[in-house]
Design an enzyme around this catalytic site. Structure first.
Site, PDB file in Angstrom:
ATOM      1  N   TRP A 134       0.801  -1.213   0.000  1.00  0.00           N
ATOM      2  CA  TRP A 134       0.000   0.000   0.000  1.00  0.00           C
ATOM      3  C   TRP A 134       0.842   1.275   0.000  1.00  0.00           C
ATOM      4  O   TRP A 134       0.312   2.372  -0.208  1.00  0.00           O
ATOM      5  CB  TRP A 134      -0.909   0.026   1.237  1.00  0.00           C
ATOM      6  CG  TRP A 134      -0.176  -0.352   2.493  1.00  0.00           C
ATOM      7  CD1 TRP A 134      -0.191  -1.583   3.101  1.00  0.00           C
ATOM      8  CD2 TRP A 134       0.715   0.457   3.261  1.00  0.00           C
ATOM      9  NE1 TRP A 134       0.632  -1.577   4.206  1.00  0.00           N
ATOM     10  CE2 TRP A 134       1.206  -0.327   4.327  1.00  0.00           C
ATOM     11  CE3 TRP A 134       1.149   1.786   3.167  1.00  0.00           C
ATOM     12  CZ2 TRP A 134       2.102   0.158   5.283  1.00  0.00           C
ATOM     13  CZ3 TRP A 134       2.050   2.271   4.105  1.00  0.00           C
ATOM     14  CH2 TRP A 134       2.512   1.464   5.147  1.00  0.00           C
ATOM     15  N   ASN A 135       2.146   1.189   0.284  1.00  0.00           N
ATOM     16  CA  ASN A 135       2.871   2.442   0.557  1.00  0.00           C
ATOM     17  C   ASN A 135       3.087   3.309  -0.679  1.00  0.00           C
ATOM     18  O   ASN A 135       3.179   4.531  -0.578  1.00  0.00           O
ATOM     19  CB  ASN A 135       4.189   2.178   1.284  1.00  0.00           C
ATOM     20  CG  ASN A 135       5.099   1.212   0.571  1.00  0.00           C
ATOM     21  OD1 ASN A 135       4.659   0.409  -0.250  1.00  0.00           O
ATOM     22  ND2 ASN A 135       6.382   1.271   0.876  1.00  0.00           N
ATOM     23  N   SER A 161      -5.005  -4.770   0.851  1.00  0.00           N
ATOM     24  CA  SER A 161      -6.446  -4.697   1.087  1.00  0.00           C
ATOM     25  C   SER A 161      -6.919  -3.304   1.477  1.00  0.00           C
ATOM     26  O   SER A 161      -8.115  -3.012   1.381  1.00  0.00           O
ATOM     27  CB  SER A 161      -6.845  -5.694   2.184  1.00  0.00           C
ATOM     28  OG  SER A 161      -6.171  -5.389   3.399  1.00  0.00           O
ATOM     29  N   GLY A 210       6.875  -6.430  -0.360  1.00  0.00           N
ATOM     30  CA  GLY A 210       6.169  -6.490   0.914  1.00  0.00           C
ATOM     31  C   GLY A 210       7.071  -6.922   2.045  1.00  0.00           C
ATOM     32  O   GLY A 210       8.288  -6.731   2.000  1.00  0.00           O
ATOM     33  N   SER A 211       6.474  -7.544   3.038  1.00  0.00           N
ATOM     34  CA  SER A 211       7.196  -7.910   4.244  1.00  0.00           C
ATOM     35  C   SER A 211       8.014  -9.183   4.034  1.00  0.00           C
ATOM     36  O   SER A 211       7.757  -9.968   3.115  1.00  0.00           O
ATOM     37  CB  SER A 211       6.212  -8.142   5.396  1.00  0.00           C
ATOM     38  OG  SER A 211       5.429  -9.303   5.154  1.00  0.00           O
ATOM     39  N   GLU A 232      11.006  -8.079  -3.464  1.00  0.00           N
ATOM     40  CA  GLU A 232      11.571  -6.866  -2.874  1.00  0.00           C
ATOM     41  C   GLU A 232      10.927  -6.721  -1.519  1.00  0.00           C
ATOM     42  O   GLU A 232       9.745  -6.389  -1.402  1.00  0.00           O
ATOM     43  CB  GLU A 232      11.302  -5.651  -3.771  1.00  0.00           C
ATOM     44  CG  GLU A 232      12.099  -4.416  -3.360  1.00  0.00           C
ATOM     45  CD  GLU A 232      11.333  -3.466  -2.463  1.00  0.00           C
ATOM     46  OE1 GLU A 232      11.588  -3.508  -1.232  1.00  0.00           O
ATOM     47  OE2 GLU A 232      10.493  -2.721  -2.968  1.00  0.00           O
ATOM     48  N   LEU A 233      11.715  -6.988  -0.474  1.00  0.00           N
ATOM     49  CA  LEU A 233      11.173  -7.071   0.873  1.00  0.00           C
ATOM     50  C   LEU A 233      11.607  -5.863   1.706  1.00  0.00           C
ATOM     51  O   LEU A 233      11.856  -4.797   1.174  1.00  0.00           O
ATOM     52  CB  LEU A 233      11.587  -8.401   1.500  1.00  0.00           C
ATOM     53  CG  LEU A 233      11.292  -9.624   0.626  1.00  0.00           C
ATOM     54  CD1 LEU A 233      11.775 -10.904   1.291  1.00  0.00           C
ATOM     55  CD2 LEU A 233       9.813  -9.710   0.288  1.00  0.00           C
ATOM     56  N   CYS A 266      10.582   1.313   2.085  1.00  0.00           N
ATOM     57  CA  CYS A 266      11.572   0.269   2.331  1.00  0.00           C
ATOM     58  C   CYS A 266      12.989   0.803   2.192  1.00  0.00           C
ATOM     59  O   CYS A 266      13.896   0.363   2.892  1.00  0.00           O
ATOM     60  CB  CYS A 266      11.359  -0.898   1.359  1.00  0.00           C
ATOM     61  SG  CYS A 266       9.813  -1.781   1.599  1.00  0.00           S
TER      62      CYS A 266
END
Length: 458
Positions: A134-135, A161, A210-211, A232-233, A266
């Site tokens: 979402w960022n 979401s 994401g995470s 890409e975490l 990130c």
């Protein structure tokens, strides 16, 4: 469970969108597979025309899309509008360069392999699933979608979401621009349903931003299915300041690096590692500047820091700071949740963080800056490399030997000298260690989801 836009500035629910049923998901995957068979037969020139038309749509709707982004995830409005523009520029970049990036590569001397000709060619794989955060609700998706579609692939999007309106805008964007129906489809599904999509034989690859836990789950499913994955975490990027640096510019950039996107990036500088010779002066001014930041409604032009995107994210950030403070860390400014509605957290600077604090090794996703006093260059490198992350890094020095040494020894996917880390469409982007694998952007980004085929002719 319904998907909702919950305005992080107020905590109020703005929009509710029902998820797709299993039948709708099946229909959308089938559309993507059918479109892939068509899209791979089109020319680069045709795809470029459609991609430029999609970029025109973004440019024409930049103000409205910027407001949508801010309402859904809370970043200051100027940054949201800038995100739309950056996305459009990336689309034009791949429209212009895709054919060159994917051109056949002949072997200079085919006689060495007993051939009259030998070459390699890039071919699209087919439908690629993108699991996105979402960022950066548009940019994260476009930096996948633009190269994927220009290569002749189709895209399936499982967006976060809490940004369903951005997800549905993207669902129709490329078709509105002329791409064949089904070339890009949003799947309004939950995280628990992602594995089944990856396992679907019509889906050829997956990319996730994401995470770390989400990355491990997606990578495991992709590996079991023998499918290509790009991850890409998270990142806990070091921002290293040495005595030879231009401290004025370093200070200005340090604040901007930490609060950009409300600190939810990130690749933001998160750990500020300052040489002992300049530590006191740098940290005092850095703390003063962080304490003066304007926190408030991100739709107002004077706001510098808006809310965190979700209540859970805000509370997790507060827990990291509280844990460090309880273990002896010193909070120089901030370190509290303001008494406002919405998911705000005060810009924070924290020092003397003990090794057993969670903040040492975990990513602080918000406007919290950890500062470390380094005894010398070797100590600065030790602190920089002590986390499990390795996304990017920033080094401030005017000594060529220091520049070369840190560049060679930092565990990171990128090193920025005398500047904050930024993703550029012209440069590869990605990390090492627990920050993921594979690369986005530049030429390598469009080649990640292609079959590199070798051709040999007698």
């Amino acid at each position: 469970m319904a998907l909702a836009t919950v305005n992080p500035t107020t905590g109020a629910t703005e929009t509710i969108i029902e998820p797709h049923s299993p039948e709708e998901v099946e229909q959308r995957i089938a559309q993507s597979a059918a479109a892939a068979r068509t899209l791979r037969t089109t020319t680069f020139a045709q795809r470029a025309a459609w991609m430029n038309a999609a970029a025109d749509i973004l440019d024409d709707q930049a103000e409205g899309l910027g407001e949508l982004i801010t309402v859904e995830m809370g970043k200051p409005i100027a940054q949201s509008v800038a995100e739309v523009g950056k996305s459009a520029r990336s689309m034009r970049f791949y429209a212009e360069n895709a054919e060159t990036f994917l051109a056949d590569q002949p072997l200079d001397d085919p006689s060495k392999v007993g051939a009259s000709r030998a070459w390699t060619r890039y071919e699209p794989l087919g439908p690629v699933l993108a699991v996105m955060p979402w960022n950066y609700p548009l940019w994260q998706v476009i930096r996948f979608a633009a190269p994927a579609l220009m290569a002749g692939n189709t895209g399936l999007l499982k967006h976060a979401s809490n940004v369903p309106q951005a997800a549905m805008f993207l669902d129709s964007l490329f078709e509105r621009a002329g791409f064949p129906k089904g070339s890009f489809r949003t799947l309004l599904i939950g995280s628990a349903e992602v594995a089944a999509v990856i396992e679907d034989r019509r889906v050829k690859a997956v990319t996730l931003t994401g995470s770390e836990p989400a990355g491990r789950s997606v990578a495991a499913t992709a590996g079991k299915s023998i499918k290509k994955a790009v991850l890409e975490l998270g990142g806990s990027d070091p921002f290293i300041v040495l005595p030879s640096a231009d401290l004025t510019t370093a200070l200005e950039t340090a604040v901007r690096a930490r609060i950009s996107n409300n600190g939810q990036s990130c690749i933001a500088g998160k750990r500020f590692i300052v040489h002992a010779d300049v530590y006191d002066a740098f940290v005092a001014e850095f703390t003063e500047r962080m304490s003066r930041l304007v926190v408030g409604n991100p739709l107002l032009p004077e706001t510098e820091v808006g809310p965190l995107a979700t209540r859970a994210g805000r509370d997790e950030l507060a827990e990291l700071v509280d844990d460090a403070r309880a273990k002896g860390a010193n909070v120089l400014t901030g370190g509290f949740i303001p008494e406002d509605s919405g998911y705000f957290y005060a810009p924070t600077v924290i020092e003397n963080i003990p090794d057993d604090a969670r903040l040492v090794l975990e990513e602080a996703f918000g406007p919290v800056a950890s500062v470390y006093r380094a005894k010398d260059n070797a100590d600065a490198l030790r602190i920089a490399n002590q986390t499990t992350f390795g996304l990017s890094s920033s080094v401030w020095t005017n000594d060529p030997d220091e520049e070369a040494w840190f560049t060679a020894n930092l565990d990171a996917g990128a090193v920025f000298i005398n500047g904050m880390t930024v993703s550029y469409q012209e440069l590869p982007f990605g990390g090492i260690k627990d920050s993921g694998f594979g690369r986005e952007l530049a030429a390598v980004g469009i080649r990640e989801f292609c079959n590199l085929k070798t051709v040999w002719k007698a």
